[in-house]
Design a protein around this motif. Structure first.
Motif, PDB file in Angstrom:
ATOM      1  N   LYS A   8      18.141  18.416   3.468  1.00  0.00           N
ATOM      2  CA  LYS A   8      18.663  17.103   3.799  1.00  0.00           C
ATOM      3  C   LYS A   8      18.504  16.148   2.612  1.00  0.00           C
ATOM      4  CE  LYS A   8      18.036  13.382   7.188  1.00  0.00           C
ATOM      5  NZ  LYS A   8      17.570  12.318   6.283  1.00  0.00           N
ATOM      6  N   LYS A   9      19.583  15.479   2.265  1.00  0.00           N
ATOM      7  CA  LYS A   9      19.500  14.484   1.199  1.00  0.00           C
ATOM      8  C   LYS A   9      18.815  13.227   1.729  1.00  0.00           C
ATOM      9  CE  LYS A   9      23.820  15.713  -1.200  1.00  0.00           C
ATOM     10  NZ  LYS A   9      25.124  15.179  -1.658  1.00  0.00           N
ATOM     11  N   PRO A  10      17.880  12.674   0.991  1.00  0.00           N
ATOM     12  CA  PRO A  10      17.323  11.386   1.393  1.00  0.00           C
ATOM     13  C   PRO A  10      18.441  10.335   1.443  1.00  0.00           C
ATOM     14  CG  PRO A  10      15.965  12.404  -0.305  1.00  0.00           C
ATOM     15  CD  PRO A  10      17.219  13.213  -0.213  1.00  0.00           C
ATOM     16  N   ARG A  11      18.527   9.636   2.559  1.00  0.00           N
ATOM     17  CA  ARG A  11      19.552   8.593   2.740  1.00  0.00           C
ATOM     18  C   ARG A  11      18.928   7.256   2.363  1.00  0.00           C
ATOM     19  NH1 ARG A  11      24.520   7.897   4.955  1.00  0.00           N
ATOM     20  NH2 ARG A  11      24.939   6.056   6.260  1.00  0.00           N
ATOM     21  N   ILE A  12      19.533   6.588   1.400  1.00  0.00           N
ATOM     22  CA  ILE A  12      18.915   5.419   0.773  1.00  0.00           C
ATOM     23  C   ILE A  12      19.858   4.223   0.852  1.00  0.00           C
ATOM     24  CG2 ILE A  12      17.884   4.510  -1.333  1.00  0.00           C
ATOM     25  CD1 ILE A  12      17.418   7.409  -2.230  1.00  0.00           C
ATOM     26  N   LEU A  13      19.353   3.114   1.370  1.00  0.00           N
ATOM     27  CA  LEU A  13      20.114   1.869   1.378  1.00  0.00           C
ATOM     28  C   LEU A  13      19.856   1.140   0.066  1.00  0.00           C
ATOM     29  CD1 LEU A  13      21.948  -0.122   2.840  1.00  0.00           C
ATOM     30  CD2 LEU A  13      19.905  -1.151   3.852  1.00  0.00           C
ATOM     31  N   CYS A  14      20.931   0.812  -0.638  1.00  0.00           N
ATOM     32  CA  CYS A  14      20.831   0.238  -1.987  1.00  0.00           C
ATOM     33  C   CYS A  14      21.207  -1.234  -1.964  1.00  0.00           C
ATOM     34  CB  CYS A  14      21.746   0.999  -2.943  1.00  0.00           C
ATOM     35  SG  CYS A  14      21.428   2.786  -2.987  1.00  0.00           S
ATOM     36  N   LEU A  15      20.301  -2.084  -2.454  1.00  0.00           N
ATOM     37  CA  LEU A  15      20.470  -3.536  -2.432  1.00  0.00           C
ATOM     38  C   LEU A  15      20.643  -4.054  -3.858  1.00  0.00           C
ATOM     39  CD1 LEU A  15      17.625  -4.370   0.136  1.00  0.00           C
ATOM     40  CD2 LEU A  15      20.003  -3.701   0.594  1.00  0.00           C
ATOM     41  N   HIS A  16      21.759  -4.683  -4.113  1.00  0.00           N
ATOM     42  CA  HIS A  16      22.116  -5.125  -5.469  1.00  0.00           C
ATOM     43  C   HIS A  16      21.373  -6.389  -5.883  1.00  0.00           C
ATOM     44  CE1 HIS A  16      24.550  -8.472  -3.952  1.00  0.00           C
ATOM     45  NE2 HIS A  16      25.076  -7.646  -3.065  1.00  0.00           N
ATOM     46  N   GLY A  17      21.641  -6.815  -7.099  1.00  0.00           N
ATOM     47  CA  GLY A  17      20.981  -7.987  -7.653  1.00  0.00           C
ATOM     48  C   GLY A  17      21.648  -9.293  -7.280  1.00  0.00           C
ATOM     49  N   PHE A  18      21.020 -10.398  -7.676  1.00  0.00           N
ATOM     50  CA  PHE A  18      21.495 -11.756  -7.394  1.00  0.00           C
ATOM     51  C   PHE A  18      22.856 -11.996  -8.045  1.00  0.00           C
ATOM     52  CE2 PHE A  18      21.165 -16.434  -8.433  1.00  0.00           C
ATOM     53  CZ  PHE A  18      21.220 -16.892  -7.120  1.00  0.00           C
ATOM     54  N   ARG A  19      23.791 -12.443  -7.216  1.00  0.00           N
ATOM     55  CA  ARG A  19      25.167 -12.725  -7.672  1.00  0.00           C
ATOM     56  C   ARG A  19      25.812 -11.511  -8.332  1.00  0.00           C
ATOM     57  NH1 ARG A  19      24.042 -19.047  -9.573  1.00  0.00           N
ATOM     58  NH2 ARG A  19      23.651 -19.777  -7.443  1.00  0.00           N
ATOM     59  N   MET A  20      25.590 -10.373  -7.685  1.00  0.00           N
ATOM     60  CA  MET A  20      26.243  -9.135  -8.088  1.00  0.00           C
ATOM     61  C   MET A  20      26.931  -8.561  -6.853  1.00  0.00           C
ATOM     62  SD  MET A  20      23.458  -7.659 -10.844  1.00  0.00           S
ATOM     63  CE  MET A  20      24.614  -6.548 -11.614  1.00  0.00           C
ATOM     64  N   SER A  21      27.066  -7.253  -6.745  1.00  0.00           N
ATOM     65  CA  SER A  21      27.746  -6.669  -5.589  1.00  0.00           C
ATOM     66  C   SER A  21      27.369  -5.202  -5.445  1.00  0.00           C
ATOM     67  CB  SER A  21      29.270  -6.788  -5.739  1.00  0.00           C
ATOM     68  OG  SER A  21      29.747  -5.922  -6.761  1.00  0.00           O
ATOM     69  N   ALA A  22      27.703  -4.655  -4.280  1.00  0.00           N
ATOM     70  CA  ALA A  22      27.483  -3.231  -4.035  1.00  0.00           C
ATOM     71  C   ALA A  22      28.251  -2.393  -5.055  1.00  0.00           C
ATOM     72  CB  ALA A  22      27.919  -2.882  -2.611  1.00  0.00           C
ATOM     73  N   LYS A  23      29.479  -2.799  -5.335  1.00  0.00           N
ATOM     74  CA  LYS A  23      30.317  -2.038  -6.268  1.00  0.00           C
ATOM     75  C   LYS A  23      29.717  -2.031  -7.667  1.00  0.00           C
ATOM     76  CE  LYS A  23      35.069  -1.606  -7.951  1.00  0.00           C
ATOM     77  NZ  LYS A  23      36.452  -2.172  -7.907  1.00  0.00           N
ATOM     78  N   ILE A  24      29.160  -3.165  -8.089  1.00  0.00           N
ATOM     79  CA  ILE A  24      28.548  -3.243  -9.414  1.00  0.00           C
ATOM     80  C   ILE A  24      27.337  -2.316  -9.495  1.00  0.00           C
ATOM     81  CG2 ILE A  24      27.273  -4.736 -11.009  1.00  0.00           C
ATOM     82  CD1 ILE A  24      29.070  -7.058 -10.051  1.00  0.00           C
ATOM     83  N   LEU A  25      26.477  -2.362  -8.477  1.00  0.00           N
ATOM     84  CA  LEU A  25      25.282  -1.518  -8.501  1.00  0.00           C
ATOM     85  C   LEU A  25      25.664  -0.040  -8.461  1.00  0.00           C
ATOM     86  CD1 LEU A  25      22.201  -1.543  -8.590  1.00  0.00           C
ATOM     87  CD2 LEU A  25      22.205  -1.484  -6.083  1.00  0.00           C
ATOM     88  N   GLU A  26      26.663   0.287  -7.675  1.00  0.00           N
ATOM     89  CA  GLU A  26      27.123   1.673  -7.617  1.00  0.00           C
ATOM     90  C   GLU A  26      27.629   2.132  -8.984  1.00  0.00           C
ATOM     91  OE1 GLU A  26      29.981   4.537  -4.873  1.00  0.00           O
ATOM     92  OE2 GLU A  26      30.159   2.364  -4.718  1.00  0.00           O
ATOM     93  N   THR A  27      28.374   1.262  -9.661  1.00  0.00           N
ATOM     94  CA  THR A  27      28.871   1.580 -11.005  1.00  0.00           C
ATOM     95  C   THR A  27      27.712   1.798 -11.972  1.00  0.00           C
ATOM     96  OG1 THR A  27      30.894   0.300 -10.642  1.00  0.00           O
ATOM     97  CG2 THR A  27      30.283   0.747 -12.925  1.00  0.00           C
ATOM     98  N   GLN A  28      26.690   0.942 -11.884  1.00  0.00           N
ATOM     99  CA  GLN A  28      25.536   1.061 -12.775  1.00  0.00           C
ATOM    100  C   GLN A  28      24.784   2.370 -12.554  1.00  0.00           C
ATOM    101  OE1 GLN A  28      23.822  -2.814 -11.607  1.00  0.00           O
ATOM    102  NE2 GLN A  28      23.812  -3.347 -13.770  1.00  0.00           N
ATOM    103  N   PHE A  29      24.611   2.759 -11.305  1.00  0.00           N
ATOM    104  CA  PHE A  29      23.850   3.973 -11.022  1.00  0.00           C
ATOM    105  C   PHE A  29      24.646   5.237 -11.290  1.00  0.00           C
ATOM    106  CE2 PHE A  29      20.454   1.509  -9.165  1.00  0.00           C
ATOM    107  CZ  PHE A  29      19.358   2.296  -9.476  1.00  0.00           C
ATOM    108  N   HIS A  30      25.943   5.131 -11.301  1.00  0.00           N
ATOM    109  CA  HIS A  30      26.750   6.320 -11.554  1.00  0.00           C
ATOM    110  C   HIS A  30      26.745   6.741 -13.022  1.00  0.00           C
ATOM    111  CE1 HIS A  30      29.223   6.750  -7.591  1.00  0.00           C
ATOM    112  NE2 HIS A  30      27.927   6.879  -7.435  1.00  0.00           N
ATOM    113  N   GLN A  31      26.011   6.008 -13.860  1.00  0.00           N
ATOM    114  CA  GLN A  31      25.780   6.475 -15.231  1.00  0.00           C
ATOM    115  C   GLN A  31      24.607   7.451 -15.260  1.00  0.00           C
ATOM    116  OE1 GLN A  31      24.682   3.182 -17.735  1.00  0.00           O
ATOM    117  NE2 GLN A  31      22.960   2.578 -16.458  1.00  0.00           N
TER     118      GLN A  31
END
Length: 223
Positions: A8-31
């Motif tokens: 089972k993959k650990p299911r993780i809720l990801c919370l972005h930074g101040f005045r950012m967005s889910a899409k931005i954080l996802e882009t950052q982690f996909h590196q």
């Protein structure tokens, strides 16, 4: 065929930074390498409040931008802190269960405080216990820079026992607060990197630390 509990993959809720967005954080982690990302079930959530001012992401990432809560200039008074936690819990109820939290910057401030607040029975009472946290550019509510909102007064009164991974940048503006946060966790794993207030690229040593942490939380996710 249903995914095996043993894998089972650990299911993780990801919370972005101040005045950012889910899409931005996802882009950052996909590196980060596929060898890491393929082992995790990452769910990225937009904060409930549209940005009230200029975003540090402007010119780098497209809008819209969001914020979890607001503070005055010296971070002694807050607005919408309780409301944003209620928003997070509602999402977790409807889209969970989640095993752990990942936060960047303001999202890491929240993610660091939530396990202790949950342990007190003040928040996240409708969802399973948070099993681990991943904190990138984190800081401590009630620390040297950020006063604690009333709800989080005792968030760190007892050591946080869940496993934690802390990613700290050498030139990050919150480096000192990120290091101070380590004392609040029983068994912190730490990645130090030469960059600033960002999700960093991982060198070989950092990759090994992340893989070791994933192995630990995979066992928790199958428990």
């Amino acid at each position: 065929m249903a995914e095996s509990r043993a894998h089972k993959k650990p299911r993780i809720l990801c919370l972005h930074g101040f005045r950012m967005s889910a899409k931005i954080l996802e882009t950052q982690f996909h590196q980060w390498p596929k060898s890491i990302l393929e082992k995790l079930d990452l769910v990225f959530l937009d904060a409930p409040y549209p940005s009230r001012g200029k975003s540090g992401a402007e010119g780098i990432f497209d809008p819209p931008y969001f914020e979890w809560f607001q503070g005055n200039q010296d971070y002694t008074e807050y607005e919408n802190f309780e409301e944003c936690i209620a928003f997070i819990e509602d999402f977790m109820v409807k889209n969970g269960p989640f095993d752990g939290l990942l936060g960047f910057s303001q999202g890491a401030v929240l993610s660091a405080a939530l396990p202790g607040m949950q342990e007190e029975g003040l928040v996240l009472t409708k969802v399973p216990k948070i099993k681990f946290v991943i904190l990138v550019c984190g800081a401590k509510l009630g620390g040297s820079k950020l006063s604690a909102p009333r709800l989080a007064t005792n968030a760190f009164s007892a050591p946080i026992e869940c496993p934690s991974l802390h990613v700290i940048g050498e030139t990050d503006i919150v480096k000192t607060e990120g290091i101070a946060l380590l004392d609040s966790f029983v068994d912190p794993l730490v990645i130090h990197h030469p960059e600033g207030h960002t999700v960093p690229n991982l060198d070989d040593q950092s990759l090994e630390i992340v893989h070791n942490f994933i192995e630990k939380i995979q066992n928790l996710a199958t428990a």
